[in-house]
Design a protein around this motif. Sequence first.
Motif, PDB file in Angstrom:
ATOM      1  N   HIS A   5       0.850  -1.352  -0.021  1.00 28.58           N
ATOM      2  CA  HIS A   5      -0.212   0.068  -0.162  1.00 28.58           C
ATOM      3  C   HIS A   5       0.670   1.342  -0.063  1.00 28.58           C
ATOM      4  O   HIS A   5       0.307   2.277  -0.378  1.00 28.58           O
ATOM      5  N   TRP A   6       2.093   1.143   0.585  1.00 27.23           N
ATOM      6  CA  TRP A   6       2.935   2.313   0.638  1.00 27.23           C
ATOM      7  C   TRP A   6       4.405   2.079   1.013  1.00 27.23           C
ATOM      8  O   TRP A   6       4.661   1.020   1.393  1.00 27.23           O
ATOM      9  N   LEU A   7       5.145   2.739   0.848  1.00 29.19           N
ATOM     10  CA  LEU A   7       6.602   2.616   1.099  1.00 29.19           C
ATOM     11  C   LEU A   7       7.032   3.782   2.390  1.00 29.19           C
ATOM     12  O   LEU A   7       6.712   4.776   2.236  1.00 29.19           O
ATOM     13  N   ALA A   8       7.854   3.140   2.890  1.00 25.86           N
ATOM     14  CA  ALA A   8       8.454   3.998   4.125  1.00 25.86           C
ATOM     15  C   ALA A   8       9.843   3.789   4.035  1.00 25.86           C
ATOM     16  O   ALA A   8      10.555   2.804   3.659  1.00 25.86           O
ATOM     17  N   ALA A   9      10.564   5.070   4.096  1.00 28.55           N
ATOM     18  CA  ALA A   9      11.938   5.211   3.679  1.00 28.55           C
ATOM     19  C   ALA A   9      12.664   6.078   4.661  1.00 28.55           C
ATOM     20  O   ALA A   9      12.238   7.201   5.192  1.00 28.55           O
ATOM     21  N   ASP A  10      13.878   5.614   5.189  1.00 27.18           N
ATOM     22  CA  ASP A  10      14.965   6.360   6.092  1.00 27.18           C
ATOM     23  C   ASP A  10      16.142   6.835   5.197  1.00 27.18           C
ATOM     24  O   ASP A  10      16.743   5.726   5.052  1.00 27.18           O
ATOM     25  N   TRP A  11      16.326   8.000   4.963  1.00 27.24           N
ATOM     26  CA  TRP A  11      17.395   8.529   4.241  1.00 27.24           C
ATOM     27  C   TRP A  11      18.461   9.042   5.126  1.00 27.24           C
ATOM     28  O   TRP A  11      18.246  10.320   5.524  1.00 27.24           O
ATOM     29  N   GLY A  12      19.444   8.441   5.387  1.00 25.83           N
ATOM     30  CA  GLY A  12      20.749   8.802   6.281  1.00 25.83           C
ATOM     31  C   GLY A  12      21.579   9.543   5.459  1.00 25.83           C
ATOM     32  O   GLY A  12      21.575   9.205   4.114  1.00 25.83           O
ATOM     33  N   PRO A  13      22.753   9.849   6.225  1.00 25.05           N
ATOM     34  CA  PRO A  13      23.827  10.502   5.263  1.00 25.05           C
ATOM     35  C   PRO A  13      24.660   9.571   4.433  1.00 25.05           C
ATOM     36  O   PRO A  13      24.991  10.243   3.489  1.00 25.05           O
ATOM     37  N   ALA A  14      24.601   8.472   4.829  1.00 27.06           N
ATOM     38  CA  ALA A  14      25.358   7.343   4.304  1.00 27.06           C
ATOM     39  C   ALA A  14      24.672   6.053   3.855  1.00 27.06           C
ATOM     40  O   ALA A  14      25.288   5.289   3.227  1.00 27.06           O
ATOM     41  N   SER A  15      23.288   6.329   3.908  1.00 30.02           N
ATOM     42  CA  SER A  15      22.482   5.017   3.825  1.00 30.02           C
ATOM     43  C   SER A  15      20.990   5.219   3.440  1.00 30.02           C
ATOM     44  O   SER A  15      20.496   6.553   3.598  1.00 30.02           O
ATOM     45  N   LEU A  16      20.440   4.462   2.501  1.00 27.99           N
ATOM     46  CA  LEU A  16      18.963   4.296   2.647  1.00 27.99           C
ATOM     47  C   LEU A  16      18.251   3.095   2.874  1.00 27.99           C
ATOM     48  O   LEU A  16      18.967   1.926   2.686  1.00 27.99           O
ATOM     49  N   ARG A  17      17.384   3.252   3.675  1.00 25.12           N
ATOM     50  CA  ARG A  17      16.351   1.836   3.855  1.00 25.12           C
ATOM     51  C   ARG A  17      15.048   2.141   3.642  1.00 25.12           C
ATOM     52  O   ARG A  17      14.505   3.105   3.936  1.00 25.12           O
ATOM     53  N   VAL A  18      14.520   1.054   3.155  1.00 25.23           N
ATOM     54  CA  VAL A  18      13.080   1.076   2.528  1.00 25.23           C
ATOM     55  C   VAL A  18      12.469   0.034   3.131  1.00 25.23           C
ATOM     56  O   VAL A  18      12.964  -1.014   3.010  1.00 25.23           O
ATOM     57  N   TRP A  19      11.076   0.146   3.321  1.00 20.07           N
ATOM     58  CA  TRP A  19      10.212  -0.895   3.799  1.00 20.07           C
ATOM     59  C   TRP A  19       9.014  -0.902   2.996  1.00 20.07           C
ATOM     60  O   TRP A  19       8.138   0.339   2.756  1.00 20.07           O
ATOM     61  N   ALA A  20       8.504  -1.860   2.300  1.00 15.48           N
ATOM     62  CA  ALA A  20       7.377  -2.023   1.631  1.00 15.48           C
ATOM     63  C   ALA A  20       6.001  -2.469   2.701  1.00 15.48           C
ATOM     64  O   ALA A  20       6.389  -3.664   3.259  1.00 15.48           O
ATOM     65  N   MET A  21       5.235  -1.517   2.791  1.00 22.69           N
ATOM     66  CA  MET A  21       4.139  -1.892   3.961  1.00 22.69           C
ATOM     67  C   MET A  21       2.811  -2.140   3.481  1.00 22.69           C
ATOM     68  O   MET A  21       2.266  -1.527   2.166  1.00 22.69           O
ATOM     69  N   THR A  22       2.259  -3.122   4.194  1.00 23.20           N
ATOM     70  CA  THR A  22       0.730  -2.885   4.079  1.00 23.20           C
ATOM     71  C   THR A  22       0.103  -2.773   5.207  1.00 23.20           C
ATOM     72  O   THR A  22       0.129  -3.614   6.249  1.00 23.20           O
ATOM     73  N   GLY A  23      -0.262  -1.308   5.534  1.00 17.78           N
ATOM     74  CA  GLY A  23      -0.639  -0.872   6.931  1.00 17.78           C
ATOM     75  C   GLY A  23       0.375  -0.964   7.563  1.00 17.78           C
ATOM     76  O   GLY A  23       1.479  -0.169   7.452  1.00 17.78           O
ATOM     77  N   HIS A  24       0.372  -1.742   8.825  1.00 11.84           N
ATOM     78  CA  HIS A  24       1.643  -1.712   9.683  1.00 11.84           C
ATOM     79  C   HIS A  24       2.495  -2.814   9.291  1.00 11.84           C
ATOM     80  O   HIS A  24       3.399  -2.843   9.846  1.00 11.84           O
ATOM     81  N   GLU A  25       2.097  -3.614   8.500  1.00 10.87           N
ATOM     82  CA  GLU A  25       2.891  -4.792   8.370  1.00 10.87           C
ATOM     83  C   GLU A  25       4.179  -4.769   7.231  1.00 10.87           C
ATOM     84  O   GLU A  25       3.609  -4.203   6.015  1.00 10.87           O
ATOM     85  N   VAL A  26       5.256  -5.273   7.295  1.00 10.96           N
ATOM     86  CA  VAL A  26       6.146  -5.105   6.479  1.00 10.96           C
ATOM     87  C   VAL A  26       6.319  -6.234   5.551  1.00 10.96           C
ATOM     88  O   VAL A  26       6.304  -7.510   6.009  1.00 10.96           O
ATOM     89  N   GLN A  27       5.973  -5.955   4.283  1.00 10.70           N
ATOM     90  CA  GLN A  27       6.221  -7.130   3.246  1.00 10.70           C
ATOM     91  C   GLN A  27       7.281  -7.329   2.758  1.00 10.70           C
ATOM     92  O   GLN A  27       7.655  -8.561   2.372  1.00 10.70           O
ATOM     93  N   ALA A  28       8.215  -6.350   2.603  1.00  9.27           N
ATOM     94  CA  ALA A  28       9.678  -6.461   2.103  1.00  9.27           C
ATOM     95  C   ALA A  28      10.438  -5.533   2.472  1.00  9.27           C
ATOM     96  O   ALA A  28       9.882  -4.168   2.781  1.00  9.27           O
ATOM     97  N   GLU A  29      11.675  -5.503   2.597  1.00  5.73           N
ATOM     98  CA  GLU A  29      12.577  -4.320   2.915  1.00  5.73           C
ATOM     99  C   GLU A  29      13.799  -4.492   2.195  1.00  5.73           C
ATOM    100  O   GLU A  29      14.316  -5.613   1.952  1.00  5.73           O
ATOM    101  N   GLY A  30      14.599  -3.479   2.147  1.00 11.67           N
ATOM    102  CA  GLY A  30      15.845  -3.444   1.420  1.00 11.67           C
ATOM    103  C   GLY A  30      16.718  -2.088   2.027  1.00 11.67           C
ATOM    104  O   GLY A  30      16.227  -1.288   2.473  1.00 11.67           O
ATOM    105  N   ALA A  31      18.242  -2.334   1.891  1.00  8.68           N
ATOM    106  CA  ALA A  31      19.071  -1.326   2.152  1.00  8.68           C
ATOM    107  C   ALA A  31      20.051  -1.032   1.408  1.00  8.68           C
ATOM    108  O   ALA A  31      20.687  -2.067   0.686  1.00  8.68           O
ATOM    109  N   ALA A  32      20.824   0.052   1.275  1.00 10.05           N
ATOM    110  CA  ALA A  32      21.926   0.275   0.244  1.00 10.05           C
ATOM    111  C   ALA A  32      22.616   1.486   0.906  1.00 10.05           C
ATOM    112  O   ALA A  32      21.976   2.442   1.637  1.00 10.05           O
ATOM    113  N   ASP A  33      23.970   1.479   0.691  1.00  5.97           N
ATOM    114  CA  ASP A  33      24.928   2.316   1.029  1.00  5.97           C
ATOM    115  C   ASP A  33      24.914   3.387   0.079  1.00  5.97           C
ATOM    116  O   ASP A  33      25.285   3.356  -1.268  1.00  5.97           O
TER     117      ASP A  33
END
Length: 310
Positions: A5-33
């Motif tokens: 339904h939506w994506l949550a993303a935390d963009w830090g100074p040296a990395s990115l983390r993304v969660w694929a969400m259905t409501g409160h539930e995480v369906q998939a996630e990924g991270a990159a430097d």
Amino acid sequence: MAGVHWLAADWGPASLRVWAMTGHEVQAEGAADLSMEHLGPADFEPALLALADSMLPPGEVTPVLVCGVAGARRGWIEVPYARLPCRPSARRPVRAPSTDPRLSVGILPGLCQTDPPDVMRGEETRVAGFLTIRPDFDGTLCLPGTHPKWVRLCDGRVLAFRTAITGELYRLLVRGSILRRAFDDIWNDRLFQAAVDEAFCHPERIAGTLFSLRAGALLDPPTTGQIRGRLSGLLIGSELAAMRDMWQGRPVAVMGCERLSHLYATALDEQGAEVETIAHDRMTLAGLIATFEQTGAAVLTAPDAQPSML
């Protein structure tokens, strides 16, 4: 990816983390430097898609809620800070320009104060996550890290905060100062705590005390193995002294990686603080979920919220 339904993303100074969400539930996630130093405004959308393309449902516009440096002056789009005192998710996200028709991106504002001048981007979402489990907390939240932050909370609002440069200073001293020649990986808890006490009681002496670490290694080679614990203790002790007005006389919650949280909590406890440690895992995600429910969904799923119109 069906069902997202939506994506949550935390963009830090040296990395990115993304969660694929259905409501409160995480369906998939990924991270990159991803170093902020190598990204211009036009690079943020491709960087996001490189990590999250497979998470996007085909043929749909997916809301993406982002916290962190994507809203900085040299980020995807500059998002003005929310001024204190306020709730950590006080303002609505700002729409970011995107060309992929599957994206509707909103970037959250950071927080700022003018006396003394200070800013944060990304940590405010971790604070919002902390308040989902401790909504009635009246005290100080310590976020150790490269730039530790001390956040005064009451009634679900951030009243004030202060940032130190302790982690970065430690790294600079270890890698680029004369201490690097004597530094090794030996740790001593007793020496760490003694150094905390020394710096807390006499923070004005720290410049000379730091040089004495090198001098001691020259004059008495067996003391070389004492530098790591003493250096950490001196820097953390001086930070505690500088932030005394933020934490003394009130409850303190320390929320960071396990090792740093333990060091800060030990140092605070020895100085008489009422301290506890809080697991930091998923706190940013909890803050993004809470913020999406409060404000993000309305902005990013509005009928006129089409990326091509930005």
